[in-house]
Scaffold this motif. Structure first.
Motif, PDB file in Angstrom:
ATOM      1  N   THR A 288      50.420  54.019  55.420  1.00 50.00           N
ATOM      2  CA  THR A 288      49.891  52.652  55.351  1.00 50.00           C
ATOM      3  C   THR A 288      48.882  52.522  54.215  1.00 50.00           C
ATOM      4  O   THR A 288      48.906  51.551  53.448  1.00 50.00           O
ATOM      5  N   ALA A 289      47.998  53.530  54.101  1.00 45.71           N
ATOM      6  CA  ALA A 289      46.994  53.505  53.035  1.00 45.71           C
ATOM      7  C   ALA A 289      47.668  53.552  51.663  1.00 45.71           C
ATOM      8  O   ALA A 289      47.269  52.838  50.734  1.00 45.71           O
ATOM      9  N   TRP A 290      48.694  54.393  51.525  1.00 49.36           N
ATOM     10  CA  TRP A 290      49.417  54.499  50.248  1.00 49.36           C
ATOM     11  C   TRP A 290      50.105  53.181  49.918  1.00 49.36           C
ATOM     12  O   TRP A 290      50.023  52.686  48.797  1.00 49.36           O
ATOM     13  N   ARG A 291      50.768  52.608  50.910  1.00 47.76           N
ATOM     14  CA  ARG A 291      51.482  51.345  50.697  1.00 47.76           C
ATOM     15  C   ARG A 291      50.525  50.232  50.286  1.00 47.76           C
ATOM     16  O   ARG A 291      50.790  49.461  49.363  1.00 47.76           O
ATOM     17  N   ASN A 292      49.382  50.173  50.951  1.00 46.12           N
ATOM     18  CA  ASN A 292      48.413  49.123  50.629  1.00 46.12           C
ATOM     19  C   ASN A 292      47.854  49.303  49.220  1.00 46.12           C
ATOM     20  O   ASN A 292      47.667  48.326  48.483  1.00 46.12           O
ATOM     21  N   ALA A 293      47.607  50.559  48.844  1.00 42.86           N
ATOM     22  CA  ALA A 293      47.071  50.824  47.507  1.00 42.86           C
ATOM     23  C   ALA A 293      48.080  50.440  46.430  1.00 42.86           C
ATOM     24  O   ALA A 293      47.729  49.813  45.424  1.00 42.86           O
ATOM     25  N   VAL A 294      49.342  50.821  46.639  1.00 41.82           N
ATOM     26  CA  VAL A 294      50.377  50.487  45.654  1.00 41.82           C
ATOM     27  C   VAL A 294      50.578  48.981  45.580  1.00 41.82           C
ATOM     28  O   VAL A 294      50.704  48.408  44.491  1.00 41.82           O
ATOM     29  N   SER A 295      50.608  48.323  46.717  1.00 39.49           N
ATOM     30  CA  SER A 295      50.796  46.864  46.735  1.00 39.49           C
ATOM     31  C   SER A 295      49.665  46.165  45.984  1.00 39.49           C
ATOM     32  O   SER A 295      49.897  45.212  45.233  1.00 39.49           O
ATOM     33  N   THR A 296      48.445  46.650  46.173  1.00 44.77           N
ATOM     34  CA  THR A 296      47.302  46.069  45.474  1.00 44.77           C
ATOM     35  C   THR A 296      47.430  46.255  43.972  1.00 44.77           C
ATOM     36  O   THR A 296      47.175  45.339  43.178  1.00 44.77           O
ATOM     37  N   MET A 297      47.857  47.453  43.557  1.00 41.03           N
ATOM     38  CA  MET A 297      48.006  47.722  42.125  1.00 41.03           C
ATOM     39  C   MET A 297      49.138  46.913  41.508  1.00 41.03           C
ATOM     40  O   MET A 297      49.036  46.440  40.378  1.00 41.03           O
ATOM     41  N   LEU A 298      50.233  46.750  42.235  1.00 41.79           N
ATOM     42  CA  LEU A 298      51.334  45.934  41.734  1.00 41.79           C
ATOM     43  C   LEU A 298      50.890  44.489  41.542  1.00 41.79           C
ATOM     44  O   LEU A 298      51.264  43.832  40.561  1.00 41.79           O
ATOM     45  N   ALA A 299      50.084  43.998  42.481  1.00 43.47           N
ATOM     46  CA  ALA A 299      49.580  42.624  42.366  1.00 43.47           C
ATOM     47  C   ALA A 299      48.635  42.502  41.169  1.00 43.47           C
ATOM     48  O   ALA A 299      48.683  41.513  40.420  1.00 43.47           O
ATOM     49  N   THR A 300      47.786  43.521  40.970  1.00 41.71           N
ATOM     50  CA  THR A 300      46.872  43.516  39.821  1.00 41.71           C
ATOM     51  C   THR A 300      47.640  43.583  38.514  1.00 41.71           C
ATOM     52  O   THR A 300      47.328  42.880  37.544  1.00 41.71           O
ATOM     53  N   GLN A 301      48.671  44.406  38.489  1.00 40.19           N
ATOM     54  CA  GLN A 301      49.503  44.536  37.296  1.00 40.19           C
ATOM     55  C   GLN A 301      50.150  43.196  36.940  1.00 40.19           C
ATOM     56  O   GLN A 301      50.126  42.769  35.775  1.00 40.19           O
ATOM     57  N   ALA A 302      50.711  42.527  37.927  1.00 34.38           N
ATOM     58  CA  ALA A 302      51.364  41.237  37.686  1.00 34.38           C
ATOM     59  C   ALA A 302      50.354  40.198  37.202  1.00 34.38           C
ATOM     60  O   ALA A 302      50.635  39.422  36.284  1.00 34.38           O
ATOM     61  N   ARG A 303      49.149  40.212  37.813  1.00 27.82           N
ATOM     62  CA  ARG A 303      48.125  39.248  37.406  1.00 27.82           C
ATOM     63  C   ARG A 303      47.681  39.505  35.970  1.00 27.82           C
ATOM     64  O   ARG A 303      47.483  38.565  35.190  1.00 27.82           O
ATOM     65  N   CYS A 304      47.529  40.775  35.595  1.00 25.90           N
ATOM     66  CA  CYS A 304      47.141  41.106  34.222  1.00 25.90           C
ATOM     67  C   CYS A 304      48.189  40.626  33.221  1.00 25.90           C
ATOM     68  O   CYS A 304      47.852  40.055  32.176  1.00 25.90           O
ATOM     69  N   HIS A 305      49.469  40.862  33.531  1.00 28.06           N
ATOM     70  CA  HIS A 305      50.536  40.407  32.641  1.00 28.06           C
ATOM     71  C   HIS A 305      50.475  38.888  32.469  1.00 28.06           C
ATOM     72  O   HIS A 305      50.607  38.376  31.346  1.00 28.06           O
ATOM     73  N   ASP A 306      50.286  38.170  33.564  1.00 27.99           N
ATOM     74  CA  ASP A 306      50.226  36.704  33.508  1.00 27.99           C
ATOM     75  C   ASP A 306      49.044  36.230  32.672  1.00 27.99           C
ATOM     76  O   ASP A 306      49.173  35.308  31.852  1.00 27.99           O
ATOM     77  N   GLU A 307      47.884  36.858  32.887  1.00 26.64           N
ATOM     78  CA  GLU A 307      46.689  36.449  32.161  1.00 26.64           C
ATOM     79  C   GLU A 307      46.790  36.781  30.678  1.00 26.64           C
ATOM     80  O   GLU A 307      46.358  36.004  29.829  1.00 26.64           O
ATOM     81  N   ILE A 308      47.350  37.934  30.362  1.00 24.50           N
ATOM     82  CA  ILE A 308      47.528  38.309  28.954  1.00 24.50           C
ATOM     83  C   ILE A 308      48.452  37.321  28.259  1.00 24.50           C
ATOM     84  O   ILE A 308      48.178  36.876  27.131  1.00 24.50           O
ATOM     85  N   GLU A 309      49.544  36.966  28.914  1.00 23.89           N
ATOM     86  CA  GLU A 309      50.473  35.992  28.326  1.00 23.89           C
ATOM     87  C   GLU A 309      49.789  34.647  28.116  1.00 23.89           C
ATOM     88  O   GLU A 309      49.936  34.013  27.071  1.00 23.89           O
ATOM     89  N   ARG A 310      49.008  34.217  29.108  1.00 22.77           N
ATOM     90  CA  ARG A 310      48.302  32.932  29.000  1.00 22.77           C
ATOM     91  C   ARG A 310      47.273  32.952  27.876  1.00 22.77           C
ATOM     92  O   ARG A 310      47.207  32.022  27.056  1.00 22.77           O
ATOM     93  N   LEU A 311      46.478  34.005  27.822  1.00 20.45           N
ATOM     94  CA  LEU A 311      45.412  34.085  26.828  1.00 20.45           C
ATOM     95  C   LEU A 311      45.963  34.219  25.416  1.00 20.45           C
ATOM     96  O   LEU A 311      45.415  33.634  24.473  1.00 20.45           O
ATOM     97  N   GLU A 312      47.036  34.987  25.245  1.00 17.78           N
ATOM     98  CA  GLU A 312      47.626  35.120  23.912  1.00 17.78           C
ATOM     99  C   GLU A 312      48.201  33.796  23.433  1.00 17.78           C
ATOM    100  O   GLU A 312      48.083  33.443  22.254  1.00 17.78           O
ATOM    101  N   ALA A 313      48.821  33.051  24.367  1.00 14.14           N
ATOM    102  CA  ALA A 313      49.353  31.734  24.002  1.00 14.14           C
ATOM    103  C   ALA A 313      48.216  30.792  23.627  1.00 14.14           C
ATOM    104  O   ALA A 313      48.292  30.061  22.633  1.00 14.14           O
ATOM    105  N   GLU A 314      47.138  30.838  24.407  1.00 15.57           N
ATOM    106  CA  GLU A 314      45.977  29.987  24.132  1.00 15.57           C
ATOM    107  C   GLU A 314      45.339  30.350  22.801  1.00 15.57           C
ATOM    108  O   GLU A 314      44.976  29.475  22.001  1.00 15.57           O
ATOM    109  N   GLN A 315      45.224  31.640  22.548  1.00 11.22           N
ATOM    110  CA  GLN A 315      44.625  32.127  21.311  1.00 11.22           C
ATOM    111  C   GLN A 315      45.457  31.708  20.104  1.00 11.22           C
ATOM    112  O   GLN A 315      44.933  31.235  19.095  1.00 11.22           O
TER     113      GLN A 315
END
Length: 215
Positions: A92-119
């Motif tokens: 359970t701890a492993w699954r929660n950690a991976v799920s959190t990292m996957l969500a962070t990874q997706a958010r970073c990709h989205d923000e990078i795409e947004r910021l580069e477009a804005e820039q």
């Protein structure tokens, strides 16, 4: 350097002149309705923004890129350590950690795409600073190019080009025009190393499947 070796030599001054001429010619004849030219313009704008932008957007973009790199490395480490998580609570701890990292990874990709477009959208290429409209020779005496040092010239060319290739004549004794030996690789949208990209995507997918399996 063994038997049969033939030097692939060419005059640097001729290559410099040809490459610079081609870059300015394309810059001054960009077609906003041509797909290839539009792709080039967007990439030049992105690179110019990265060269010149010192705003909060640039700082935020750098932070997200650093966070993404850290998250992807942590995800790799966590997946390799999967076997260390024993029992129901460990899984359970492993699954929660991976799920959190996957969500962070997706958010970073989205923000990078947004910021580069804005820039990029904020950037107006200073064509008039790169080329004197009253001059018929964009690199001749009195032109902006003629006043730039080697670093400035390299920065400018790096906006437009990913590199050049010089080919060797079939007969080393044959002297071919520079344009028949030099190929320009025009700037393309920046990507990470394709092999690393594929490996990261595969790992992410595998980790996602593993999370699903432990539910």
């Amino acid at each position: 350097m063994g038997t049969g070796h033939r030097a692939n030599s060419i005059k640097a001054s001729e290559v410099d002149a040809y490459v610079t001429e081609r870059v300015f010619a394309r810059m001054l004849n960009l077609d906003h309705e041509d797909a290839d030219d539009l792709t080039l313009m967007r990439e030049v704008a992105r690179r110019f923004a990265a060269q010149t932008d010192t705003s909060a957007t640039a700082n935020e973009l750098a932070e997200y890129k650093a966070q993404l790199k850290h998250t992807e490395q942590s995800l790799k480490d966590l997946y390799e350590e999967r076997g260390l998580y024993k029992g129901k609570d460990g899984k359970t701890a492993w699954r929660n950690a991976v799920s959190t990292m996957l969500a962070t990874q997706a958010r970073c990709h989205d923000e990078i795409e947004r910021l580069e477009a804005e820039q990029t959208e904020r950037i107006v290429l200073p064509i008039d600073e790169w080329y004197a409209a009253e001059s018929n020779d964009p690199t001749g005496p009195g032109s902006p190019w003629s006043t730039w040092g080697i670093i400035k010239r390299r920065e400018f060319l790096a906006l437009w080009l990913d590199g050049i290739t010089v080919t060797q004549p079939e007969d080393a004794r044959t002297r071919l025009p520079v344009e028949e030996r030099v190929t320009l690789r025009w700037a393309q949208p920046a990507t990470e190393d394709e092999a690393d990209d594929e490996a990261d995507e595969e790992l992410t997918a595998e980790a996602a499947r593993a999370v699903a399996e432990t539910v």
